[in-house]
Scaffold this active site. Structure first.
Site: not given
Ligand code: F58
Length: 786
Positions: A668, A366, A672, A560
């Site tokens: 995402t 991701h 939406k 976001k």
């Molecule tokens: C997100 N990552 C991406 N990580 O930033 C976003 O572009 C993508 O659409 C989404 O994943 C789904 O694929 C993300 O949300 C975190 O929140 C992690 C959680 C654990 C610690 C590090 C960040």
């Protein structure tokens, strides 16, 4: 089933208005111990939740039975986060009982919306990654694919955000306080070991075996939440693990007088599933995070192996029973844990175990941000999971032997491929979790087309060179059930009436709307629906923030997580610039706009918190400027989450997706907004690229540097201060912030932010400013033509 039992069950299955009303009153009394007269909204919610749950359980049991009989293979979705959002309305929708429930409540003089409002948002995730997991669960259930989500039953989810004096203040999220009607505590319970050492011994056949003698053992207990498919009989489940000590406390220790020692062990065990870690946190607290990851992975794999033995007779059949999807690297320790379980506990030999592992796992990446790729210090690993470190070393030795055949004289490449980062000089050695996931998986995917391409050519290039066939793209998606049907019922109705209701399971059906694009009656309705959503959001904001918005202005929305790469500060600079221009020329002809922000900053992320403060300070000053506030309004909606999101997405005219190209893996929220009819202003980043292709270039406000241009900018020695000197609008905006106007005369407050922009500008805010502001002028013009 005997007749009477079936009839008894029937009263909890029937979906007529009358049956629902009777069940509800029954549950109200027997679950909450209240009568209608005395019930609070929370009581009413609880009673209704049980009424709906009753109607799901028979389906859940039946679905399990059918899958079992068919010998179906199950997707195990391993994720440290599941950001589900409120259950009640979603389950009513999927059961297709919403109208009957509404009527039943009306018959009791109760307002369904007020009851739904009483449900707390279960916040077991940080943001996009956790919400993606929830969308996959919804989709798998609807597609009638057997799937189990495996994760952690955190006692405290993501903090609740409040705003005090413009600053973010975090409040603990005690979401279990009122009880969770949806979850079913189960008896499945598995031991999970930590620390200690490893011993070698010979088994009866004189083969060398390994025994892990742990320092401590805790237990994981399962809590299941049913996940209903839409309009189908299928129900899957989310299985979350709660950590516990073996007994509530160690009686033996109690008997020898060490009462506090025994209680302490209990507390230590419970701590593992105590709290969700916010992202972007500094190193401290990382030990607990590694323990959390191992804890839920170990419980989940033990559970899957139990089911494989039960259904398929032998652990060697695992890949016929399950396929395991790793949601980022947080569950990547699975690879080593599965090997340990097979080899040490099920006595499989290495080669067979490794072959089975590589048929069983797949990995979703991701992020491209190098600092976000997880690594763990070898020392910490040795102390916490000594046997796993051994296994990782062994995997690495064998893997590098293979790699050496292909890349014989490329030591630098081999060093990059290694599962161990040797560190600079005598620096700290670290275990690279993404490398472990790549080596142990059959498939590796990015989350949008651009992201997968960049993965192949940057952070995972060496793995792509080695196994190009393992790489595939899986662009993210979001569920139209929650984000259209639930969030925006009038729009859903229009869709139903125009193209039929198949879009709820197959969003491509909405293409058929295009034939109505020029139909003025359709346009009229479309606009009316947007107006209703904007009025609804304004109403909510008036109640929660005390600000009254004008639904006839352009709603420009950015919601976001707050992060520098997402560039909320670019948005603010545009607002400040507009404000400045309006003060200079009061008659300036701008399209009246309302800027809406929402999003949490990680508690330890100072720059993100300063950006929130800046948004609120700018909002305050503009609010008090009686001239400007006729055309410009700014509002920060506190505690953005799935629940508040459902009110916000439908109300947007403009969706801000303005990350630096190459930084947002997919996004995402962008989807939406789009499915609720907002146009996007955005960069060529993440899934924006695919959204633009789908909606047509003429319906997308594109600006900013491309990935290639970003690289070229850095390569040519980017100096943001020169951009600032050259662009009077940028200069005025930054100078105004530094003048103290937004900080009660304190010229230093926002300096960490503005200095960073002028000295380094790691996310090219200054470089993209001009193009963004010009693009916003095109938005202004477009909005005037309805
Ligand atoms: C997100 N990552 C991406 N990580 O930033 C976003 O572009 C993508 O659409 C989404 O994943 C789904 O694929 C993300 O949300 C975190 O929140 C992690 C959680 C654990 C610690 C590090 C960040």
């Amino acid at each position: 089933m005997p007749d009477t039992a079936e009839r008894a069950l029937h009263t909890r299955i029937a979906r007529s208005v009358d049956a629902i009303r009777r069940s509800f009153v029954d549950n109200l009394f027997y679950v909450t111990g209240r009568t209608l007269e005395k019930a609070t909204n929370l009581d009413l919610y609880t009673a209704l939740a049980f009424t709906v749950r009753d109607r799901m359980l028979a389906r859940m049991v039946a679905a399990e039975e059918i899958y079992h009989r068919r010998g179906a293979k199950t997707v195990a979705y391993l994720s440290a986060e599941f950001l589900l959002g409120p259950h009640l309305a979603n389950n009513m929708l999927n059961l297709r009982v919403t109208d009957n429930v509404r009527d039943a409540m009306k018959g009791l003089n109760l307002d369904l919306d007020a009851i739904l409002e009483a449900e707390q948002d279960p916040g077991l995730g940080n943001g996009g990654l956790g919400r993606l997991a929830a969308c996959y669960m919804d989709s798998l259930a609807t597609l009638e694919i057997s799937a189990t989500g495996y994760g952690i039953r955190y006692e405290y989810g993501i903090f609740e955000q409040t705003i005090k004096d413009g600053w973010q203040v975090e409040v603990a999220d005690a979401w279990l306080r009122n009880g969770i009607p949806w979850e079913l505590p189960r008896q499945h319970r598995y031991p999970v070991k930590f620390g200690g050492h490893v011993e070698r011994y010979r088994d009866d056949e004189r083969r060398e075996r390994v025994r892990w003698i742990p320092e401590s053992t805790i237990y994981g207990t399962a809590y299941d939440t049913p996940i209903m498919g839409y309009g189908v009989l299928n129900v899957n489940k989310l299985r979350l693990w709660k950590s516990e000590a073996r007994e509530s406390f160690d009686l033996q220790a109690f008997n020898v007088g060490d009462y506090y020692g025994a209680v302490n062990d209990m507390v230590t065990a419970q701590n593992i599933s105590k709290v969700l870690h916010p992202n972007d946190e500094p190193e401290a607290g990382k030990t607990l995070r590694l323990r959390q990851q191992y804890f839920f992975v170990s419980c989940s794999l033990q559970d899957m192996i139990r089911l494989t033995l039960r259904d398929n007779g032998g652990v060697e059949h695992f890949a016929e029973r399950f396929v395991v999807q790793l949601n980022d690297t947080h569950p990547a320790i699975s690879i080593a844990e599965f090997m340990r379980l097979l080899i040490d506990e099920h006595l499989m030999d290495w080669d067979a175990a490794w072959a089975l592992t590589r048929r069983s796992f797949a990995y979703t990446n991701h992020t491209l941000l190098p600092e976000a790729l997880e690594t763990w210090p070898v020392d910490l690993f040795q102390r916490t999971l000594p046997r796993h470190l051994e296994i990782i070393y062994e995997i690495n030795t064998r893997f590098l032997d293979d790699a050496r055949v292909r890349f014989l004289d490329e030591p630098a490449r081999l060093a990059r491929l290694s599962l161990i980062d040797e560190g600079p000089g005598n620096g700290e050695r670290r275990v690279r979790m993404a490398n472990l996931a790549c080596v142990g998986s059959m498939a590796i995917n990015g989350v949008a087309s651009l992201h997968t391409e960049l993965l192949k050519h940057t952070v995972l290039k060496d793995f792509h060179d080695m196994w190009p066939e393992k790489f595939r793209n899986k662009t993210n998606g979001v569920t139209p059930r929650r984000f259209i049907a639930l969030a925006n019922p009038p729009l859903a109705r229009l869709f139903d009436e125009t193209v039929g209701d198949a879009w709820l399971r197959d969003l491509g059906q909405l293409r058929a709307l295009e034939t109505r694009a020029a139909d003025s009656a359709f346009q009229e309705r479309w606009r009316a629906i947007k107006r209703v959503a904007k009025a609804r959001l304004s109403d909510r904001i008036r109640r929660t923030c005390g600000v009254t918005l004008d639904p006839d202005t352009l709603f420009d929305v950015q919601v976001k997580r707050v992060h520098e790469y997402k560039r909320q500060h670019l948005n603010v600079l545009h607002i400040v610039s507009l404000y400045h221009r309006l003060r200079q020329s009061p008659t300036l002809d701008v399209t009246p706009r309302t800027f809406v922000f929402g999003g949490k900053a990680a508690p330890g992320y100072r720059m993100a918190k300063l950006i929130i403060k800046l948004i609120n300070s700018v909002a305050d000053v503009i609010e008090r400027d009686s001239h400007v506030n006729k055309v410009l309004r700014v509002v920060f909606v506190p505690d953005f989450n799935v629940k508040t999101g459902q009110d916000i997405y439908p109300a947007a005219d403009l969706s801000e997706q303005i990350s630096t190209a190459g930084k947002e893996a997919s996004g995402t929220g962008n989807m939406k907004f789009t499915m609720n009819g907002a146009l996007t202003i955005g960069t060529l980043d993440g899934a924006n690229v695919e959204i633009r292709a789908a909606v047509g270039e003429e319906n997308f406000f594109l600006f900013g540097k491309t990935v290639e241009q970003v690289e070229a900018t850095w390569a040519s020695g980017y100096r943001p201060r020169e951009v600032y000197e050259r662009d009077p609008d940028l200069r005025d905006a930054i100078d105004l912030i530094n003048s103290g106007l937004f900080s009660h005369g304190d010229r230093g407050l926002f300096r960490p932010l503005t200095d960073n922009l002028l000295d380094v500008d790691p996310f090219l805010v200054c470089a993209d400013f001009r193009d963004y502001v010009d693009c916003q002028s095109r938005v202004d013009v477009a909005y005037r033509d309805p």
